[in-house]
Design a protein around this motif. Sequence first.
Motif, mmCIF file in Angstrom:
data_model
loop_
_atom_site.group_PDB
_atom_site.id
_atom_site.type_symbol
_atom_site.label_atom_id
_atom_site.label_comp_id
_atom_site.label_asym_id
_atom_site.label_seq_id
_atom_site.Cartn_x
_atom_site.Cartn_y
_atom_site.Cartn_z
ATOM 1 N N GLU A 1 0.981 -1.284 0.256
ATOM 2 C CA GLU A 1 -0.110 0.015 -0.091
ATOM 3 C C GLU A 1 0.944 1.296 -0.031
ATOM 4 O OE1 GLU A 1 -2.821 -0.165 3.190
ATOM 5 O OE2 GLU A 1 -3.750 -2.154 2.431
ATOM 6 N N ALA A 2 1.972 1.115 -0.364
ATOM 7 C CA ALA A 2 2.948 2.162 -0.364
ATOM 8 C C ALA A 2 2.444 3.489 -1.137
ATOM 9 C CB ALA A 2 4.291 2.034 -0.814
ATOM 10 N N GLU A 3 2.018 3.169 -2.234
ATOM 11 C CA GLU A 3 1.425 4.233 -3.257
ATOM 12 C C GLU A 3 0.251 5.058 -2.562
ATOM 13 O OE1 GLU A 3 1.528 3.819 -7.549
ATOM 14 O OE2 GLU A 3 -0.582 4.035 -7.430
ATOM 15 N N GLN A 4 -0.640 4.274 -1.788
ATOM 16 C CA GLN A 4 -1.604 5.166 -0.916
ATOM 17 C C GLN A 4 -0.918 5.903 0.189
ATOM 18 O OE1 GLN A 4 -3.578 1.295 0.182
ATOM 19 N NE2 GLN A 4 -5.509 2.005 -1.129
ATOM 20 N N PHE A 5 -0.033 5.561 0.736
ATOM 21 C CA PHE A 5 0.846 6.130 1.892
ATOM 22 C C PHE A 5 1.352 7.385 1.017
ATOM 23 C CE2 PHE A 5 0.815 2.192 4.145
ATOM 24 C CZ PHE A 5 0.636 2.913 5.743
ATOM 25 N N LEU A 6 2.087 7.350 -0.132
ATOM 26 C CA LEU A 6 2.561 8.495 -0.874
ATOM 27 C C LEU A 6 1.283 9.421 -1.374
ATOM 28 C CD1 LEU A 6 4.985 9.587 -2.141
ATOM 29 C CD2 LEU A 6 4.672 8.334 -4.047
ATOM 30 N N SER A 7 0.254 8.926 -1.726
ATOM 31 C CA SER A 7 -0.669 10.006 -2.150
ATOM 32 C C SER A 7 -1.243 10.443 -0.943
ATOM 33 C CB SER A 7 -2.056 9.020 -2.767
ATOM 34 O OG SER A 7 -1.499 8.432 -3.987
ATOM 35 N N ARG A 8 -1.467 9.780 0.243
ATOM 36 C CA ARG A 8 -1.896 10.597 1.364
ATOM 37 C C ARG A 8 -1.003 11.551 1.840
ATOM 38 N NH1 ARG A 8 -4.178 6.366 5.073
ATOM 39 N NH2 ARG A 8 -2.497 5.495 4.181
ATOM 40 N N CYS A 9 0.280 11.329 1.666
ATOM 41 C CA CYS A 9 1.264 12.370 2.258
ATOM 42 C C CYS A 9 1.254 13.588 1.469
ATOM 43 C CB CYS A 9 2.820 11.498 2.273
ATOM 44 S SG CYS A 9 4.282 12.511 2.688
ATOM 45 N N CYS A 10 1.040 13.262 0.122
ATOM 46 C CA CYS A 10 1.291 14.540 -0.940
ATOM 47 C C CYS A 10 -0.096 15.405 -0.544
ATOM 48 C CB CYS A 10 1.388 13.963 -2.334
ATOM 49 S SG CYS A 10 2.955 13.290 -2.643
ATOM 50 N N GLN A 11 -1.331 14.720 -0.582
ATOM 51 C CA GLN A 11 -2.420 15.359 -0.321
ATOM 52 C C GLN A 11 -2.575 16.093 0.917
ATOM 53 O OE1 GLN A 11 -5.284 12.193 -0.529
ATOM 54 N NE2 GLN A 11 -5.317 12.225 -2.718
ATOM 55 N N GLN A 12 -2.046 15.519 1.873
ATOM 56 C CA GLN A 12 -1.851 16.514 3.286
ATOM 57 C C GLN A 12 -1.011 17.434 3.196
ATOM 58 O OE1 GLN A 12 -0.413 13.308 6.203
ATOM 59 N NE2 GLN A 12 -2.429 12.711 6.475
ATOM 60 N N MET A 13 0.288 17.607 2.484
ATOM 61 C CA MET A 13 1.075 18.634 2.457
ATOM 62 C C MET A 13 0.582 19.578 1.494
ATOM 63 S SD MET A 13 4.219 18.319 3.710
ATOM 64 C CE MET A 13 4.778 19.545 2.653
ATOM 65 N N SER A 14 -0.244 19.134 0.411
ATOM 66 C CA SER A 14 -0.894 20.169 -0.473
ATOM 67 C C SER A 14 -2.052 20.748 0.309
ATOM 68 C CB SER A 14 -1.455 19.534 -1.442
ATOM 69 O OG SER A 14 -2.279 20.408 -2.506
ATOM 70 N N THR A 15 -2.864 20.099 1.280
ATOM 71 C CA THR A 15 -4.064 20.694 1.981
ATOM 72 C C THR A 15 -3.153 22.035 3.027
ATOM 73 O OG1 THR A 15 -5.330 18.911 1.721
ATOM 74 C CG2 THR A 15 -5.764 20.347 3.564
ATOM 75 N N GLU A 16 -2.077 21.709 3.417
ATOM 76 C CA GLU A 16 -1.342 22.397 4.603
ATOM 77 C C GLU A 16 -0.764 23.632 3.697
ATOM 78 O OE1 GLU A 16 1.477 19.989 6.690
ATOM 79 O OE2 GLU A 16 0.144 18.498 7.297
ATOM 80 N N SER A 17 -0.328 23.356 2.840
ATOM 81 C CA SER A 17 0.649 24.381 2.151
ATOM 82 C C SER A 17 -0.428 25.425 1.136
ATOM 83 C CB SER A 17 1.640 23.987 1.332
ATOM 84 O OG SER A 17 1.180 23.017 0.333
ATOM 85 N N GLY A 18 -1.426 24.654 0.474
ATOM 86 C CA GLY A 18 -2.203 25.330 -0.443
ATOM 87 C C GLY A 18 -1.612 25.224 -1.790
ATOM 88 N N LEU A 19 -0.570 24.383 -1.960
ATOM 89 C CA LEU A 19 0.205 24.490 -3.302
ATOM 90 C C LEU A 19 -0.164 23.001 -3.996
ATOM 91 C CD1 LEU A 19 3.362 25.770 -2.089
ATOM 92 C CD2 LEU A 19 1.492 27.229 -3.160
ATOM 93 N N PRO A 20 0.125 22.909 -5.295
ATOM 94 C CA PRO A 20 0.177 21.746 -5.948
ATOM 95 C C PRO A 20 1.517 21.084 -5.869
ATOM 96 C CG PRO A 20 0.560 23.484 -7.592
ATOM 97 C CD PRO A 20 0.097 24.180 -6.114
ATOM 98 N N LEU A 21 1.385 19.927 -5.331
ATOM 99 C CA LEU A 21 2.571 19.105 -5.523
ATOM 100 C C LEU A 21 2.548 17.808 -6.084
ATOM 101 C CD1 LEU A 21 2.271 17.230 -2.582
ATOM 102 C CD2 LEU A 21 2.738 19.459 -1.825
ATOM 103 N N ALA A 22 3.361 17.096 -6.316
ATOM 104 C CA ALA A 22 3.539 15.551 -6.963
ATOM 105 C C ALA A 22 4.829 14.899 -6.641
ATOM 106 C CB ALA A 22 3.354 15.704 -8.291
ATOM 107 N N ALA A 23 4.741 13.600 -6.659
ATOM 108 C CA ALA A 23 5.974 12.818 -6.166
ATOM 109 C C ALA A 23 5.738 11.441 -6.826
ATOM 110 C CB ALA A 23 6.136 12.714 -4.673
ATOM 111 N N VAL A 24 6.920 10.683 -7.479
ATOM 112 C CA VAL A 24 6.996 9.419 -7.795
ATOM 113 C C VAL A 24 8.304 8.866 -7.267
ATOM 114 C CG1 VAL A 24 7.068 7.922 -9.769
ATOM 115 C CG2 VAL A 24 5.927 10.202 -9.887
#
Length: 136
Positions: A51-74
Amino acid sequence: MAVSTETLDPAKVAAAVEGPEHGAVVVFTGVVRNHDQGRAVSALEYSAHPEAEQFLSRCCQQMSTESGLPLAAVHRVGPLTIGDLALVAAVAAPHRAEAFAVCAELVERIKHDVPIWKRQRFEDGLSEWVGLDACS
């Protein structure tokens, strides 16, 4: 956000966050280096929790919500050689200082929160696992 066995493309990750309202796009590339703590590294192997991809998505979504900025990671998994890209992360912001700061924090959170483990293979034939405490 993805966990992939394929070669990573920084341009694709950057394109996922770009927009006309952003004056800065910061892209981080984590590159497999030939040494670690004074030891010669010959290769790496990344393994991931199912489920690492779900962890990664959640991490990115939380950071985007906190910062208000778009972000992505692979993050790449599987065998990698010296010079290969292991992680690509991108953040877009109106100004560079914020983009740099959020990108640095994103990389740290991914390293800490996403269950991906690294096996370093050393030139002397030994190996060691790194990151086994992620998500513990």
